[in-house]
Design an enzyme around this catalytic site. Structure first.
Site, short mmCIF file in Angstrom:
data_model
loop_
_atom_site.label_atom_id
_atom_site.label_comp_id
_atom_site.label_asym_id
_atom_site.label_seq_id
_atom_site.Cartn_x
_atom_site.Cartn_y
_atom_site.Cartn_z
N VAL A 13 0.87 -1.17 0.00
CA VAL A 13 0.00 0.00 0.00
C VAL A 13 0.91 1.23 0.00
CG1 VAL A 13 -0.06 -0.01 2.55
CG2 VAL A 13 -1.93 1.05 1.28
N VAL A 172 6.63 -3.24 -9.94
CA VAL A 172 7.86 -3.14 -10.74
C VAL A 172 8.27 -4.55 -11.14
CG1 VAL A 172 10.31 -2.57 -10.63
CG2 VAL A 172 8.62 -1.01 -9.67
N HIS A 478 10.81 -7.79 11.19
CA HIS A 478 11.98 -6.93 10.99
C HIS A 478 13.02 -7.59 10.09
CE1 HIS A 478 10.89 -5.10 15.18
NE2 HIS A 478 10.12 -4.63 14.23
N HIS A 522 12.88 -1.67 16.71
CA HIS A 522 11.96 -1.93 15.60
C HIS A 522 12.53 -1.12 14.44
CE1 HIS A 522 8.72 -3.65 18.24
NE2 HIS A 522 9.58 -3.15 19.11
C1 LIG Z 1 3.01 -6.14 10.53
C2 LIG Z 1 4.23 -5.30 10.76
C3 LIG Z 1 4.43 -4.72 12.00
C4 LIG Z 1 5.57 -3.94 12.23
N1 LIG Z 1 5.69 -3.24 13.40
C5 LIG Z 1 6.64 -2.30 13.51
C6 LIG Z 1 6.64 -1.39 14.59
O1 LIG Z 1 5.77 -1.42 15.47
N2 LIG Z 1 7.61 -0.44 14.63
C7 LIG Z 1 8.58 -0.36 13.67
O2 LIG Z 1 9.45 0.51 13.77
N3 LIG Z 1 8.61 -1.22 12.65
C8 LIG Z 1 7.64 -2.15 12.53
N4 LIG Z 1 7.61 -2.94 11.43
C9 LIG Z 1 8.71 -2.83 10.47
C10 LIG Z 1 8.67 -1.56 9.66
O3 LIG Z 1 7.35 -1.22 9.29
C11 LIG Z 1 9.55 -1.80 8.44
O4 LIG Z 1 10.85 -2.11 8.89
C12 LIG Z 1 9.62 -0.60 7.54
O5 LIG Z 1 8.34 -0.20 7.13
C13 LIG Z 1 10.47 -0.96 6.35
O6 LIG Z 1 10.44 0.07 5.41
P1 LIG Z 1 10.87 -0.18 3.92
O7 LIG Z 1 10.76 1.11 3.20
O8 LIG Z 1 12.16 -0.87 3.92
O9 LIG Z 1 9.82 -1.25 3.35
P2 LIG Z 1 8.24 -1.23 3.30
O10 LIG Z 1 7.69 -0.31 4.32
O11 LIG Z 1 7.79 -2.65 3.36
O12 LIG Z 1 7.90 -0.59 1.91
C14 LIG Z 1 8.15 -1.28 0.72
C15 LIG Z 1 7.13 -0.84 -0.30
O13 LIG Z 1 7.55 -1.31 -1.57
C16 LIG Z 1 6.43 -1.89 -2.21
N5 LIG Z 1 6.94 -2.90 -3.17
C17 LIG Z 1 7.64 -4.01 -2.91
N6 LIG Z 1 7.96 -4.64 -4.05
C18 LIG Z 1 7.45 -3.89 -5.07
C19 LIG Z 1 7.44 -4.02 -6.50
N7 LIG Z 1 8.04 -5.05 -7.13
N8 LIG Z 1 6.82 -3.07 -7.22
C20 LIG Z 1 6.20 -2.01 -6.63
N9 LIG Z 1 6.18 -1.85 -5.28
C21 LIG Z 1 6.80 -2.78 -4.51
C22 LIG Z 1 5.59 -2.48 -1.09
O14 LIG Z 1 4.27 -2.67 -1.52
C23 LIG Z 1 5.73 -1.38 -0.05
O15 LIG Z 1 4.79 -0.38 -0.30
C24 LIG Z 1 6.52 -3.77 11.18
C25 LIG Z 1 6.30 -4.35 9.94
C26 LIG Z 1 5.16 -5.11 9.72
C27 LIG Z 1 4.96 -5.70 8.35
#
Ligand SMILES: Cc1cc2nc3c(=O)[nH]c(=O)nc-3n(C[C@H](O)[C@H](O)[C@H](O)COP(=O)(O)OP(=O)(O)OC[C@H]3O[C@@H](n4cnc5c(N)ncnc54)[C@H](O)[C@@H]3O)c2cc1C
Length: 597
Positions: A13, A172, A478, A522
């Site tokens: 999302v 992507v 994580h 986290h």
């Molecule tokens: C259920 C849950 C609970 C959590 N609780 C906590 C918490 O309480 N506190 C905390 O600090 N962290 C928490 N985390 C971890 C934290 O949310 C993540 O570490 C952080 O959001 C990672 O950020 P990111 O940008 O690396 O990836 P993400 O936030 O996962 O973002 C990646 C994005 O890329 C998109 N994407 C992936 N592949 C493709 C593709 N091929 N094409 C187009 N789009 C794509 C995904 O849809 C998503 O929108 C939690 C995670 C989850 C899932």
């Protein structure tokens, strides 16, 4: 873990996983960040203290992303919240708040932990997170709503920025390369060599038409620990054996991609209580249960517990020395497991050397340096129950992720090799014993009745606890390590100097995949920090280039964000806020979001 399959949800999302996560905002420990900077600088002549990944600049970057919202006096005193406002940012897009509703039993949290050698930490966000505290939550106090990467970085600018396009619902499917830009599949750390991306391909379904966004400047992947790794692999950047097995042409044989995948494991002990919990109020469907203040309640009491509180001094020394002396055999085991964990080929020497250095860092520095080896939490979300949880923070067990098909619509294999290392089990098991002591320690004990799950005997044996952990542990959500920011000589994937993927000229990864080892936190809050550091580095590069009449002055595309929008964010990282200067066009291609071009 007996071949169990665990679910690894991610936020598909706009805003990525920050849209769906548990809203804990916690900072890592300075010891961990400085150790990362030191590994990142290990093959360079400059000192790690000048690295943007060292604690001081990284702390400043995290603060840049945030605005602190103090709790009301009533909430602070009811829950026993203490804080040092000076340690927070005051003008960033993400709100570090507290819920508008709390439970008096939470004020028993830190006194009980203090009695077990884990004292209250009234300033856990400025470098030392060891101890017990009520953590911040990603809540905006003005309306009790979730503060996340989309609300913080994107919502304020959509419609007002002619140089930003967001394509939602798109997946992507790969990076498009200028194949004449490089003839070698051997990655180089020199950013003037290597493959040049000319576009990003995407589709709305697996069989659907593929579209391409062209790139004038660069691609920034922020698809998370799983998504970015998968996009690189299907684009031909990754371990040769994996790519060939999946039918993907090898463009850059970058063996560190997907290697050393790690995660935090968590286990829960459930106790009955006659105290009212958030779960009871939710279930009551009462007027109170529908108020914004009540609905803002989220679990947030936590503690990072060092080995000294988990073991006697003698037992802690024994766990440390056994782990240290087992390093060489663990490194050999890791090497021979190979990129798919099936032993069909050995892991690359640089990846193995990276594992060895990380292993040493954990056993020599983290175990002894006072940082938390387990996180302990309390959850009040189930009716009639208090749930105590323990999560292992620095696993020595590291696995891998790999693709088995060239399509990003197919799931990759995710194998973090949970609990393969015996030191991990020793510490995790000690965490369960700690939880049981905590349940019996006043003043928290007055709220806790019987343990309802698991059904242990009064004195469970080590093997009872191990069986419970193997059969019921789940992810703390994580995952990391799959695109490690480390030198090439340690099997790194992105360069510490600019987050560029080795072997490419103009592809960066900016998200939670870049930590080479798990941190006691986290991952959301530090990932906003990663994105803010990245914005600084990218701006600096384009501004320097612009001054010399280079890339910054043409009408090009820059890379985007992930899950979020501008400047930096975690769940979908980097940021428009910092990157949207004139002359740069940004396209976010998003499932939830992803890239930028
Ligand atoms: C259920 C849950 C609970 C959590 N609780 C906590 C918490 O309480 N506190 C905390 O600090 N962290 C928490 N985390 C971890 C934290 O949310 C993540 O570490 C952080 O959001 C990672 O950020 P990111 O940008 O690396 O990836 P993400 O936030 O996962 O973002 C990646 C994005 O890329 C998109 N994407 C992936 N592949 C493709 C593709 N091929 N094409 C187009 N789009 C794509 C995904 O849809 C998503 O929108 C939690 C995670 C989850 C899932």
């Amino acid at each position: 873990m007996n071949n169990r399959q665990l679910s690894w949800p991610r936020g598909k999302v706009l805003g990525g996983s920050s849209t769906v996560n548990g809203m804990y905002l916690v900072r890592p420990n300075q010891v961990e960040i400085d150790a990362w900077a030191s590994l990142a600088s290990s093959d360079s002549s400059s000192s790690s203290s000048n690295s943007p990944w060292a604690w001081n600049p990284f702390y400043s970057a995290m603060k840049k992303a945030e605005t602190f919202d103090a709790p009301s006096d009533d909430i602070a005193s009811e829950a026993g919240i203490e804080f040092n406002q000076a340690s927070y940012g005051d003008s960033g897009p993400i709100h570090w708040g507290y819920p508008g509703f709390t439970f008096p039993l939470l004020s028993s949290w830190t006194p009980s932990l203090s009695s077990l050698g884990v004292p209250l930490n009234s300033d856990p966000v400025s470098g030392n997170n060891t101890g017990s505290f009520i953590a911040n939550s990603a809540i905006r106090k003005s309306d009790w709503t979730r503060s996340y990467s989309r609300s913080g970085y994107i919502d304020g600018i959509t419609g007002s920025r002619s140089n930003l396009d967001i394509l939602t619902g798109a997946t992507v499917t790969g990076i498009v390369w200028d194949n004449s830009s490089s003839t070698s599949t051997t990655p180089s750390s020199n950013s003037n060599d290597g493959l040049k991306a000319t576009g990003v391909q995407y589709a709305f379904s697996s069989a659907g038409q593929k579209f391409t966004v062209s790139v004038n400047k660069e691609v920034i992947l922020s698809a998370g620990a799983v998504g970015s790794t998968q996009v690189l692999m299907v684009s031909g950047v990754g371990p040769q054996a994996v790519l060939q097995g999946a039918g993907v042409d090898v463009k850059v044989a970058l063996e560190g991609v997907g290697a050393r995948l790690q995660d935090h494991l968590v286990a829960s002990l459930v106790y009955s209580t006659s105290e009212t919990t958030a779960g009871d109020i939710h279930a009551s469907n009462s007027a109170e249960s529908k108020t914004a203040e009540f609905m803002s309640f989220i679990n947030s009491a936590t503690a990072y517990v060092p080995l000294s509180a988990l073991f006697s001094a003698e037992d802690a020394a024994s766990v440390i020395s056994s782990a240290q002396s087992a390093m060489d055999s663990n490194v050999d085991k890791f090497k021979s497991a190979g990129p798919k964990g099936d032993g069909t080929s050995q892991l690359d020497d640089a990846v193995v050397e990276g594992y060895k250095q990380i292993y040493k860092t954990i056993t020599d520095t983290f175990y002894t340096g006072g940082s938390g080896q387990v996180e302990v939490l309390i959850a009040l979300t189930q009716p009639g129950s208090i749930i105590l949880q323990v999560a292992l923070q620095h696993p020595l067990s590291m696995g891998r992720m790999y693709i088995t098909s060239p399509s990003t619509f197919d799931s990759p294999v995710l194998d973090p090799a949970y609990l393969e290392n015996s030191a991990d089990m020793d510490i995790y098991r000690a965490g369960v014993k700690f939880l049981r002591r905590l349940a019996g320690t006043a003043p928290l004990s007055q709220y806790i009745k019987d343990q309802t799950s698991p059904s242990f005997s009064d004195s469970p044996s080590d093997s009872d606890i191990d069986s419970f952990l193997i059969s019921s542990s789940s992810t703390e959500f994580h995952p990391t390590g799959s695109c490690a920011l480390l030198p090439l000589s340690l099997g790194g994937v992105v360069s510490p100097s600019d987050l560029r993927v080795y072997g490419t000229r103009n592809v960066r990864v900016v998200d939670s995949s870049v930590y080479p080892m798990e941190l006691s936190t986290h991952l959301g809050a530090p990932t906003y920090g990663v994105a803010e550091v990245a914005v600084g580095l990218i701006r600096e590069e384009y501004e320097a280039s612009s001054e010399s009449g280079g890339a910054g002055s043409d009408n090009a595309s820059a890379g985007g964000s992930g899950g979020s929008g501008s400047g930096g964010d975690s769940s979908g990282a980097v940021g428009m806020r910092g990157l949207g200067w004139s002359g740069v066009h940004v396209v976010l291609v998003v499932i939830g979001w992803v890239l930028f071009v």
